[in-house]
Design an enzyme around this catalytic site. Structure first.
Site, PDB file in Angstrom:
ATOM      1  N   ASP A 125       0.842  -1.196   0.000  1.00  0.00           N
ATOM      2  CA  ASP A 125       0.000   0.000   0.000  1.00  0.00           C
ATOM      3  C   ASP A 125       0.877   1.247   0.000  1.00  0.00           C
ATOM      4  OD1 ASP A 125      -2.430   1.356   0.005  1.00  0.00           O
ATOM      5  OD2 ASP A 125      -2.455   1.513   2.184  1.00  0.00           O
ATOM      6  N   HIS A 132      -4.128  14.043   0.416  1.00  0.00           N
ATOM      7  CA  HIS A 132      -4.269  13.175   1.598  1.00  0.00           C
ATOM      8  C   HIS A 132      -3.046  13.296   2.503  1.00  0.00           C
ATOM      9  CE1 HIS A 132      -5.152   9.669   4.084  1.00  0.00           C
ATOM     10  NE2 HIS A 132      -3.963   9.168   3.770  1.00  0.00           N
ATOM     11  N   ARG A 141       1.466  16.446  12.375  1.00  0.00           N
ATOM     12  CA  ARG A 141       2.764  17.088  12.618  1.00  0.00           C
ATOM     13  C   ARG A 141       2.730  18.608  12.436  1.00  0.00           C
ATOM     14  NH1 ARG A 141       3.826  12.357   9.900  1.00  0.00           N
ATOM     15  NH2 ARG A 141       3.531  13.382   7.916  1.00  0.00           N
ATOM     16  N   GLU A 198     -10.396   4.063   3.608  1.00  0.00           N
ATOM     17  CA  GLU A 198      -9.541   4.826   2.708  1.00  0.00           C
ATOM     18  C   GLU A 198      -9.970   4.496   1.289  1.00  0.00           C
ATOM     19  OE1 GLU A 198      -5.394   4.110   3.793  1.00  0.00           O
ATOM     20  OE2 GLU A 198      -5.490   5.823   5.160  1.00  0.00           O
ATOM     21  N   GLU A 200      -9.344   4.112  -2.350  1.00  0.00           N
ATOM     22  CA  GLU A 200      -8.142   3.917  -3.172  1.00  0.00           C
ATOM     23  C   GLU A 200      -8.497   3.156  -4.446  1.00  0.00           C
ATOM     24  OE1 GLU A 200      -4.638   2.433  -1.216  1.00  0.00           O
ATOM     25  OE2 GLU A 200      -5.316   3.074   0.775  1.00  0.00           O
ATOM     26  N   ASP A 230      -9.167   0.521   1.939  1.00  0.00           N
ATOM     27  CA  ASP A 230      -8.141   0.104   2.898  1.00  0.00           C
ATOM     28  C   ASP A 230      -8.611   0.495   4.302  1.00  0.00           C
ATOM     29  OD1 ASP A 230      -5.671  -0.870   3.720  1.00  0.00           O
ATOM     30  OD2 ASP A 230      -4.736   1.106   3.591  1.00  0.00           O
ATOM     31  N   ARG A 234      -7.600   4.131  13.108  1.00  0.00           N
ATOM     32  CA  ARG A 234      -6.768   5.326  13.307  1.00  0.00           C
ATOM     33  C   ARG A 234      -6.142   5.416  14.682  1.00  0.00           C
ATOM     34  NH1 ARG A 234      -5.744   6.351   8.204  1.00  0.00           N
ATOM     35  NH2 ARG A 234      -7.636   6.814   7.008  1.00  0.00           N
ATOM     36  N   GLN A 237      -3.340   2.973  14.776  1.00  0.00           N
ATOM     37  CA  GLN A 237      -2.286   3.504  13.897  1.00  0.00           C
ATOM     38  C   GLN A 237      -1.461   4.599  14.600  1.00  0.00           C
ATOM     39  OE1 GLN A 237      -3.901   5.046  10.226  1.00  0.00           O
ATOM     40  NE2 GLN A 237      -1.912   5.548   9.358  1.00  0.00           N
ATOM     41  N   TYR A 241       2.557   3.534  14.779  1.00  0.00           N
ATOM     42  CA  TYR A 241       3.137   3.729  13.447  1.00  0.00           C
ATOM     43  C   TYR A 241       4.597   4.170  13.400  1.00  0.00           C
ATOM     44  CZ  TYR A 241       3.064   8.874  12.897  1.00  0.00           C
ATOM     45  OH  TYR A 241       3.319  10.217  12.975  1.00  0.00           O
ATOM     46  N   LYS A 250      -3.817  -1.599   9.815  1.00  0.00           N
ATOM     47  CA  LYS A 250      -4.227  -1.769   8.417  1.00  0.00           C
ATOM     48  C   LYS A 250      -4.436  -3.242   8.067  1.00  0.00           C
ATOM     49  CE  LYS A 250      -3.299   2.607   7.201  1.00  0.00           C
ATOM     50  NZ  LYS A 250      -4.073   3.486   6.349  1.00  0.00           N
ATOM     51  N   THR A 254      -8.885  -5.434   3.755  1.00  0.00           N
ATOM     52  CA  THR A 254      -8.817  -4.540   2.604  1.00  0.00           C
ATOM     53  C   THR A 254      -9.841  -5.077   1.614  1.00  0.00           C
ATOM     54  OG1 THR A 254      -6.439  -4.247   2.958  1.00  0.00           O
ATOM     55  CG2 THR A 254      -7.302  -3.617   0.800  1.00  0.00           C
ATOM     56  N   GLU A 360      -9.959  12.658   7.428  1.00  0.00           N
ATOM     57  CA  GLU A 360      -9.854  13.986   6.808  1.00  0.00           C
ATOM     58  C   GLU A 360     -11.202  14.705   6.787  1.00  0.00           C
ATOM     59  OE1 GLU A 360      -7.195  13.662   3.053  1.00  0.00           O
ATOM     60  OE2 GLU A 360      -7.862  11.657   3.604  1.00  0.00           O
TER      61      GLU A 360
HETATM   62 CA    CA Z   1      -3.983   3.069   2.517  1.00  0.00          CA
END
Ligand code: CA
Length: 422
Positions: A125, A132, A141, A198, A200, A230, A234, A237, A241, A250, A254, A360
């Site tokens: 992935d 995004h 960040r 997600e 995709e 996907d 969160r 994650q 991560y 993840k 999927t 988002e």
């Molecule tokens: Ca993804």
């Protein structure tokens, strides 16, 4: 390009995902036990496994459709892909010969159950959509450091799990995992509270490689495309991560759409990647237009309620094409196999309503969205059904992918409880 007319009426509708211009590949059954290869045409499926068995097709010495998925066919290579597509077109075009003979192999689509259309070799992935990456980076960040320093130079990816790739319609259970909010001193093990999607596209590798390949070679290796959700936890994650990227967040599932749209069907819709902010190194530079103009949307339906479309975007928003991702993947000498699946990364557009994840859309839960039912959502609730849709829009026809759906099941009360558990 205009609509290619078929003698199957439903394939000539402007609203079908499956006109003669498309001819996507899937695996279906009408009774659980016998999975067959089929080609979608209007509201029918052409049963090519049975056609091959009856001697109508002679693609190779061995039966390629006997196992009920498209892996053996992919392995025959691009020349056979092209010949087969030309033969299908000749069989199904308006005025074709032997229509009565061919009609015997047509199955109503609504009587069929769909299965995974190929054996997924490995799943990788990427994180290759600029909107995004900027949105997520800003949330995690700050706007100053939104894009990591490597982002404009390479499509960042991680090795995902092929074992949890499922076909559209499969229910997905909310996972348990390690969670730790910044305000908490120690982590806890609990059900995910920030379960997300997600939006995709998935590219399917149809030709293997055993060393670095160029972007042009990578493009030729791609067999076709699917829609891909996907699923992402969160909160799991955010804690896990760093420094090696997402892992269990993840790995739950999927989901892919059931029909592989062949690259050949998307040719008229090729488009350029967006302008480069800094030049790419020569081995990753575009070798021509390698993205596609594919309109995409996400629908969310709470349990027992009507759906709201929560996002509309387009595949052309990606910064890197699948061919660039595949070329980058091979640079270390990493062998690529028939059946490898590459996730594009979340496809968000520049506007608020074109964001391809709830993370988002709700800006990390700070700005919940309102559904048409009046309910609000920051992340997915139990019983929610997601449906991804996508189509390249031609003049009076659409090359569609079919729906990519999944419903969220509640987390188990005890994830370790099972017969024989120690
Ligand atoms: Ca993804």
């Amino acid at each position: 390009m205009t609509l290619l007319r078929s003698w199957i009426d439903s394939a000539n509708s402007a609203t079908t995902d499956f006109p003669l211009n498309n001819l996507p590949y899937g695996s279906f059954s009408t009774d659980e036990s016998h999975v067959r290869c089929g080609v979608a045409i209007g509201d029918r499926i052409l049963d090519v496994s049975s056609m091959e068995e009856d001697g109508f097709l002679d693609l190779s010495e061995e039966f390629v459709f006997a196992v009920g998925d498209w892996s053996d066919f992919m392995a025959l290579g691009p020349a056979v892909w092209a010949t087969f597509r030309a033969r299908l077109t000749a069989m199904l075009v308006e005025g074709a010969a032997d229509q009565t003979e061919i009609a015997r192999y047509l199955v109503p689509m609504d009587a069929a159950q769909m299965h995974l259309p190929f054996a997924i070799s490995e799943y990788t992935d990427f994180y290759a959509g600029r909107h995004h990456a900027t949105n997520v980076g800003t949330m995690f960040r700050g706007a100053e450091n939104a894009l990591p320093p490597n982002w404009l130079h390479m499509p960042i990816g991680y090795n995902g799990r092929a074992s949890s790739v499922v076909v559209s319609g499969t229910e997905v259970r909310r996972p348990w995992g390690q969670l730790k909010a910044p305000t908490e001193e120690t982590p806890r093990f609990a059900p995910c509270a920030r379960f997300d999607l997600e939006l995709e596209m998935g590219a399917i590798v149809g030709v293997g490689s055993d060393g670095p390949v160029s972007v042009a070679e990578a493009d030729a290796m791609i067999f076709g495309y699917v829609l891909l959700n996907d699923w992402s936890a969160r909160d799991i994650q955010a804690w896990e991560y760093q420094p090696l990227g997402p892992f269990q967040s993840k790995a739950t599932a999927t989901t892919i759409s059931p029909w592989i749209v062949p690259k050949a069907a998307l040719e008229p819709f090729r488009c350029e990647t967006p302008a480069r902010e800094v030049p790419l190194l020569p081995h990753l530079q575009d070798a021509g237009p390698m993205l596609y103009d594919i309109a995409l949307e996400v629908g969310l339906a709470p349990e027992g309620a009507a759906e709201t479309v929560i996002a509309r975007t387009n595949y052309r928003e990606m910064y890197y094409s699948s061919a660039q991702q595949l070329a980058h993947h091979s640079t270390s000498g990493c062998p690529m196999n028939v059946g490898d699946l590459l996730g594009s990364g979340t496809i968000s557009g520049p506007t608020k309503d074109s964001r391809g994840s709830l993370l988002e859309l709700s800006w990390g839960g700070k700005e919940p969205i309102t559904l048409e039912t009046g309910e609000t959502r920051s992340f997915l609730e139990d019983g929610d059904t997601l449906t991804l849709r996508g189509a390249a829009l031609g003049d009076g026809y659409r090359v569609g992918f079919g729906a990519c759906t999944g419903t969220v099941l509640p987390a188990l009360a005890d994830p370790f409880a099972r017969e024989g558990a120690l």
